[in-house]
Scaffold this motif. Structure first.
Motif, mmCIF file in Angstrom:
data_model
loop_
_atom_site.group_PDB
_atom_site.id
_atom_site.type_symbol
_atom_site.label_atom_id
_atom_site.label_comp_id
_atom_site.label_asym_id
_atom_site.label_seq_id
_atom_site.Cartn_x
_atom_site.Cartn_y
_atom_site.Cartn_z
ATOM 1 N N ASN A 1 8.386 23.636 -24.050
ATOM 2 C CA ASN A 1 8.699 25.025 -23.700
ATOM 3 C C ASN A 1 7.639 25.604 -22.773
ATOM 4 O O ASN A 1 7.967 26.344 -21.819
ATOM 5 N N GLN A 2 6.373 25.308 -23.087
ATOM 6 C CA GLN A 2 5.323 25.789 -22.191
ATOM 7 C C GLN A 2 5.471 25.193 -20.796
ATOM 8 O O GLN A 2 5.324 25.892 -19.784
ATOM 9 N N THR A 3 5.794 23.874 -20.770
ATOM 10 C CA THR A 3 5.997 23.232 -19.458
ATOM 11 C C THR A 3 7.175 23.854 -18.728
ATOM 12 O O THR A 3 7.097 24.157 -17.518
ATOM 13 N N LEU A 4 8.286 24.065 -19.512
ATOM 14 C CA LEU A 4 9.465 24.686 -18.889
ATOM 15 C C LEU A 4 9.168 26.124 -18.458
ATOM 16 O O LEU A 4 9.666 26.583 -17.423
ATOM 17 N N THR A 5 8.373 26.823 -19.273
ATOM 18 C CA THR A 5 8.014 28.196 -18.888
ATOM 19 C C THR A 5 7.235 28.209 -17.579
ATOM 20 O O THR A 5 7.472 29.030 -16.681
ATOM 21 N N LYS A 6 6.286 27.249 -17.504
ATOM 22 C CA LYS A 6 5.510 27.159 -16.267
ATOM 23 C C LYS A 6 6.415 26.783 -15.097
ATOM 24 O O LYS A 6 6.312 27.362 -13.993
ATOM 25 N N ASP A 7 7.322 25.791 -15.336
ATOM 26 C CA ASP A 7 8.248 25.389 -14.272
ATOM 27 C C ASP A 7 9.154 26.550 -13.870
ATOM 28 O O ASP A 7 9.418 26.768 -12.666
ATOM 29 N N ASN A 8 9.644 27.280 -14.899
ATOM 30 C CA ASN A 8 10.505 28.425 -14.591
ATOM 31 C C ASN A 8 9.743 29.487 -13.810
ATOM 32 O O ASN A 8 10.294 30.131 -12.899
ATOM 33 N N ALA A 9 8.472 29.668 -14.206
ATOM 34 C CA ALA A 9 7.665 30.645 -13.459
ATOM 35 C C ALA A 9 7.492 30.206 -12.008
ATOM 36 O O ALA A 9 7.601 31.028 -11.070
ATOM 37 N N LYS A 10 7.232 28.891 -11.847
ATOM 38 C CA LYS A 10 7.095 28.386 -10.482
ATOM 39 C C LYS A 10 8.394 28.540 -9.705
ATOM 40 O O LYS A 10 8.407 28.985 -8.548
ATOM 41 N N LEU A 11 9.524 28.137 -10.374
ATOM 42 C CA LEU A 11 10.820 28.261 -9.708
ATOM 43 C C LEU A 11 11.143 29.714 -9.386
ATOM 44 O O LEU A 11 11.676 30.031 -8.305
ATOM 45 N N LEU A 12 10.829 30.586 -10.373
ATOM 46 C CA LEU A 12 11.080 32.000 -10.127
ATOM 47 C C LEU A 12 10.237 32.512 -8.965
ATOM 48 O O LEU A 12 10.728 33.278 -8.101
ATOM 49 N N GLN A 13 8.975 32.059 -8.928
ATOM 50 C CA GLN A 13 8.111 32.487 -7.817
ATOM 51 C C GLN A 13 8.632 31.949 -6.484
ATOM 52 O O GLN A 13 8.655 32.664 -5.480
ATOM 53 N N ARG A 14 9.087 30.672 -6.515
ATOM 54 C CA ARG A 14 9.642 30.098 -5.296
ATOM 55 C C ARG A 14 10.906 30.836 -4.884
ATOM 56 O O ARG A 14 11.151 31.085 -3.685
ATOM 57 N N TRP A 15 11.732 31.173 -5.909
ATOM 58 C CA TRP A 15 12.971 31.899 -5.591
ATOM 59 C C TRP A 15 12.654 33.267 -5.035
ATOM 60 O O TRP A 15 13.276 33.721 -4.083
ATOM 61 N N LEU A 16 11.668 33.920 -5.682
ATOM 62 C CA LEU A 16 11.261 35.230 -5.169
ATOM 63 C C LEU A 16 10.695 35.119 -3.759
ATOM 64 O O LEU A 16 10.968 35.978 -2.885
ATOM 65 N N ASP A 17 9.895 34.063 -3.565
ATOM 66 C CA ASP A 17 9.345 33.856 -2.218
ATOM 67 C C ASP A 17 10.472 33.623 -1.215
ATOM 68 O O ASP A 17 10.453 34.160 -0.086
ATOM 69 N N ALA A 18 11.465 32.760 -1.653
ATOM 70 C CA ALA A 18 12.592 32.494 -0.750
ATOM 71 C C ALA A 18 13.378 33.762 -0.461
ATOM 72 O O ALA A 18 13.775 34.037 0.683
ATOM 73 N N LYS A 19 13.618 34.560 -1.544
ATOM 74 C CA LYS A 19 14.346 35.804 -1.354
ATOM 75 C C LYS A 19 13.546 36.771 -0.475
ATOM 76 O O LYS A 19 14.118 37.508 0.338
ATOM 77 N N GLN A 20 12.211 36.750 -0.681
ATOM 78 C CA GLN A 20 11.379 37.610 0.154
ATOM 79 C C GLN A 20 11.442 37.178 1.610
ATOM 80 O O GLN A 20 11.546 38.001 2.526
ATOM 81 N N ALA A 21 11.409 35.839 1.795
ATOM 82 C CA ALA A 21 11.508 35.326 3.168
ATOM 83 C C ALA A 21 12.872 35.667 3.765
ATOM 84 O O ALA A 21 12.991 36.061 4.934
ATOM 85 N N GLU A 22 13.922 35.486 2.923
ATOM 86 C CA GLU A 22 15.260 35.821 3.396
ATOM 87 C C GLU A 22 15.372 37.304 3.721
ATOM 88 O O GLU A 22 15.980 37.705 4.729
ATOM 89 N N ALA A 23 14.746 38.123 2.840
ATOM 90 C CA ALA A 23 14.780 39.562 3.111
ATOM 91 C C ALA A 23 14.019 39.886 4.396
ATOM 92 O O ALA A 23 14.448 40.748 5.190
ATOM 93 N N ASN A 24 12.907 39.145 4.565
ATOM 94 C CA ASN A 24 12.160 39.372 5.810
ATOM 95 C C ASN A 24 12.994 38.979 7.025
ATOM 96 O O ASN A 24 12.995 39.670 8.050
ATOM 97 N N ARG A 25 13.698 37.845 6.880
ATOM 98 C CA ARG A 25 14.556 37.414 8.000
ATOM 99 C C ARG A 25 15.680 38.424 8.241
ATOM 100 O O ARG A 25 16.052 38.724 9.374
ATOM 101 N N MET A 26 16.222 38.938 7.122
ATOM 102 C CA MET A 26 17.276 39.944 7.273
ATOM 103 C C MET A 26 16.732 41.193 7.956
ATOM 104 O O MET A 26 17.399 41.781 8.831
ATOM 105 N N ASN A 27 15.511 41.551 7.525
ATOM 106 C CA ASN A 27 14.915 42.732 8.168
ATOM 107 C C ASN A 27 14.677 42.467 9.667
ATOM 108 O O ASN A 27 14.937 43.343 10.517
#
Length: 260
Positions: A178-204
């Protein structure tokens, strides 16, 4: 409550004295009877001797004893007196014996009653002992069953302890996962947020580019409207050729969306 030592010593000594004196009682009784019989025999012998002495003929006397006369024989009278005395003594002794026998009978009855009571007490004690033994056997059986039950509980507790240890190990592994998955989920969430941020930047950026293009288009249209005689040429693809040689997109080529 225990008796003092001196009282117990005195009681033991009295019991020993009574036992010691009681052991000579039959001998003393025999000696008493022999002495009584000896006294009676001595009295009878003395009476016989006196009668013999009185029956001797007196030479100075004219009286001569003739057997079979009406006068009593002194020897016979003394012997009869001795026998009567002996009979009286024997009667007294017989009465004493009867009295002793009656006392012994009473004592025998009392002893029989005491024996019956003791037998009843012994029967009650035996019954109580039997019940106690049965209870002891039952308690031992219960103890054995309890021991077996405790052993079974110990085995069950050991099994449960092993299962708990296994479950704790599995829980630890699951927590690690669970700790490993939590860390992985945090990483994935951060990557997703980064991707969404990049996408939002591209949209902007696209929106900003679109707005810039709209502004330029409007400026070009305004310029075209004001300078209609500059001889601009519109090619087939919708590109307006300005007089200064700079191309500009019009119409369908400028149909941009916010997604680029």
């Amino acid at each position: 409550m225990a008796e003092p030592s001196w009282q117990e010593t005195l009681r033991v000594r009295l019991v020993e004295r009574n036992a010691r004196e009681g052991s000579y009682a039959p001998i003393i009784e025999q000696y008493r009877r022999l002495a009584q019989q000896t006294k009676l025999l001595k009295e009878r012998n003395a009476s016989l001797l006196n009668a013999m002495g009185s029956s001797r003929p007196n030479p100075s006397s004219s009286t001569v004893f003739v057997p079979g006369t009406s006068e009593d024989n002194p020897v016979r009278a003394a012997y009869i007196a001795s026998l009567e005395s002996q009979i009286s003594s024997l009667r007294d002794e017989l009465a004493t014996v009867y009295k002793t026998q009656g006392q012994n009978a009473q004592r025998l009855l009392a002893m029989n009653e005491t024996l019956r009571e003791k037998e009843e007490l012994s029967r009650v004690d035996a019954e109580g002992l039997r019940k106690s033994r049965d209870e002891i056997a039952l308690l031992r059986k219960k103890v054995d069953q309890h021991s077996e039950l405790m052993a079974e509980k110990d085995r069950t507790a050991q099994i449960l302890h092993d299962e708990i240890s296994t479950l704790q190990l599995e829980l630890s592994q699951i927590e690690d996962r669970n700790q490993t998955l939590t860390k992985d989920n945090a990483k994935l969430l951060q990557r997703w947020l980064d991707a969404k941020q990049a996408e939002a930047n591209r949209m902007n950026e696209a929106n900003q580019f679109y707005e810039d293009m709209q502004s330029r288009k409007q400026a070009i249209q305004d310029t075209n409207g004001s300078e209609s005689g500059n001889g601009d040429l519109l090619n087939e693809g919708g590109t307006t050729m300005m007089t200064d040689g700079m191309p500009s997109q019009t119409g369908t080529d400028l149909n941009l969306t916010p997604n680029g």
